[in-house]
Design an enzyme around this catalytic site. Structure first.
Site, PDB file in Angstrom:
ATOM      1  N   GLY A  10       0.872  -1.096   0.179  1.00 24.42           N
ATOM      2  CA  GLY A  10      -0.139   0.110  -0.067  1.00 24.42           C
ATOM      3  C   GLY A  10       0.990   1.225   0.094  1.00 24.42           C
ATOM      4  N   GLY A  12       0.423   5.725   0.399  1.00 27.30           N
ATOM      5  CA  GLY A  12      -0.306   6.971   0.663  1.00 27.30           C
ATOM      6  C   GLY A  12       0.486   7.911   0.222  1.00 27.30           C
ATOM      7  N   VAL A  17       3.214   1.071   2.977  1.00 24.02           N
ATOM      8  CA  VAL A  17       2.863   0.082   3.911  1.00 24.02           C
ATOM      9  C   VAL A  17       3.684  -1.123   3.247  1.00 24.02           C
ATOM     10  CG1 VAL A  17       0.925  -1.808   4.877  1.00 24.02           C
ATOM     11  CG2 VAL A  17       0.543   0.775   4.454  1.00 24.02           C
ATOM     12  N   LYS A  42       3.737   0.213   8.484  1.00 23.52           N
ATOM     13  CA  LYS A  42       3.460   1.517   7.859  1.00 23.52           C
ATOM     14  C   LYS A  42       4.539   2.511   8.221  1.00 23.52           C
ATOM     15  CE  LYS A  42      -0.969   4.104   7.870  1.00 23.52           C
ATOM     16  NZ  LYS A  42      -2.338   4.417   8.233  1.00 23.52           N
ATOM     17  N   ASP A 136     -12.146   9.758   9.998  1.00 19.13           N
ATOM     18  CA  ASP A 136     -12.142   9.552   8.893  1.00 19.13           C
ATOM     19  C   ASP A 136     -12.634   8.027   8.273  1.00 19.13           C
ATOM     20  OD1 ASP A 136     -11.173  10.055   6.075  1.00 19.13           O
ATOM     21  OD2 ASP A 136      -8.991   9.494   6.443  1.00 19.13           O
TER      22      ASP A 136
END
Length: 347
Positions: A10, A12, A17, A42, A136
């Protein structure tokens, strides 16, 4: 903590990640704990690690809960001349609910939505009862595990309930615009009712595969925020939802946050009641299919050999009669139906 950074799973704006590969035995210290063989890390540069450190602090305060992502500790590393902050978390092999919606053609069957929604509400109840707000909630932040269970993740924007905010914070765009509540847009109220509004948006997206707000092709974020803040309209509730589902979402979309249902109240809503066991829901006769919905099969995996089927191979107590029949129907006939010892001759 002795570990090696594995495959990237992952990415962002400020963090990536990766899978964690343990290396030798982990040494316990004040900053880390033992973690299982399958975990994720992370990572962000220390200079941009504020949200990650906030996530660690919030997760420590929330403690262990079956609907909240588990945290196994943190540490710092030096890589390519940069200092990084690393947060070790549970790894969800089935991705996010957003991925599951796309994976299944843009619509999750309602029986699954009911189960997922209950799990999210259980998590929100724990968060809110412990004095925090997630800030969120969206499908991208709900992780799906190999057994079909879901957990709330990404607490980078989370905060304490009633926490004093600066003048700047009251007008900052905290969260994701498509999931923002009217009071959040108008006055920067980041309290527990805002999480419930976002939950309603998430349920709509699971049903339709589209955002809860019907956006024009050339719409921008500011035009959306004006629509939300005006309180003259609410997101459209999908017509394909059951009566219970529509009522549940309506309770989430109450404009006045003081009248909006809480997570504790929603736990008792018929839409998220505990699912009956297989024996209770199995048909007894040829015509005993009270819950049959003709279009459900379009979104249910149709091949036991497919990867799609494996992703939805949750415990059988959740499968409807339609699902179980679908699992029995295959393209090819079995090699020999007579090999089973459990057949009974009927006349």
């Amino acid at each position: 903590m002795d570990w090696v950074r594995g495959e990237t799973v992952g990415r962002g704006s400020f963090a990536t990640v990766n899978l964690v590969i343990p290396k030798g035995k982990s040494k316990s210290n004040s900053n880390s704990t033992l973690f299982p063989s399958t975990a994720a890390v992370k990572t962000s540069e220390v200079s941009t690690s504020h949200s990650l450190k906030n996530e660690k602090q919030i997760l420590d305060c929330l403690g262990s809960h079956k609907r909240i992502i588990r945290c196994f500790g943190d540490d710092h590393t030096f890589e390519n001349g940069e200092k990084y902050y690393n947060l070790f978390l549970e790894y969800a092999s089935a991705g996010t609910l957003a991925y599951q919606v796309k994976f299944h053609g843009g619509r999750i069957p309602e029986q699954y939505i009911r189960r997922y929604t209950r799990s999210i509400v259980e998590g929100l109840s724990h968060i809110h009862c412990n004095g925090f707000v997630h800030c969120d909630i969206k499908l991208q932040n709900i992780l799906v595990f190999h057994d079909g269970e879901v957990k709330i993740a990404d607490f980078g924007l989370a905060k304490k309930t009633g926490e004093e905010q600066s003048e700047k914070q009251r007008f900052e765009c905290r969260g994701t615009p498509l999931f923002m509540s009217p009071e959040l847009v108008n006055g920067g109220e980041h309290e527990s009712p805002a999480d419930i509004w976002a939950l309603g948006c998430a349920v709509v997206e699971m049903v339709t595969g589209k955002p809860a707000w019907n956006l024009e092709k050339d719409a921008n974020m500011w035009s959306l925020l004006r629509r939300i803040g005006a309180r003259e309209e609410s997101p459209v509730i999908p017509g394909e939802l059951s009566k219970e589902g529509k009522d549940f979402v309506e309770k989430c979309f109450v404009n006045d946050p003081r009248k909006r249902w809480t997570a504790e109240m929603l736990l008792n809503h018929p839409f998220v009641e505990e699912v009956k066991s297989v024996n209770e829901s199995s048909p007894r006769t040829h015509f005993d299919f009270n819950d049959w919905v003709s279009n459900v099969s379009e979104s249910v995996p149709n091949s036991p050999e497919s990867e799609e089927f494996c992703q939805w191979d949750v415990d059988s107590s959740f499968c409807s009669a339609v699902d179980r029949l679908q699992q029995l129907v295959t393209v090819e006939r079995p090699a020999s139906w007579s090999e089973s010892d459990s057949w009974i001759s009927v006349r």
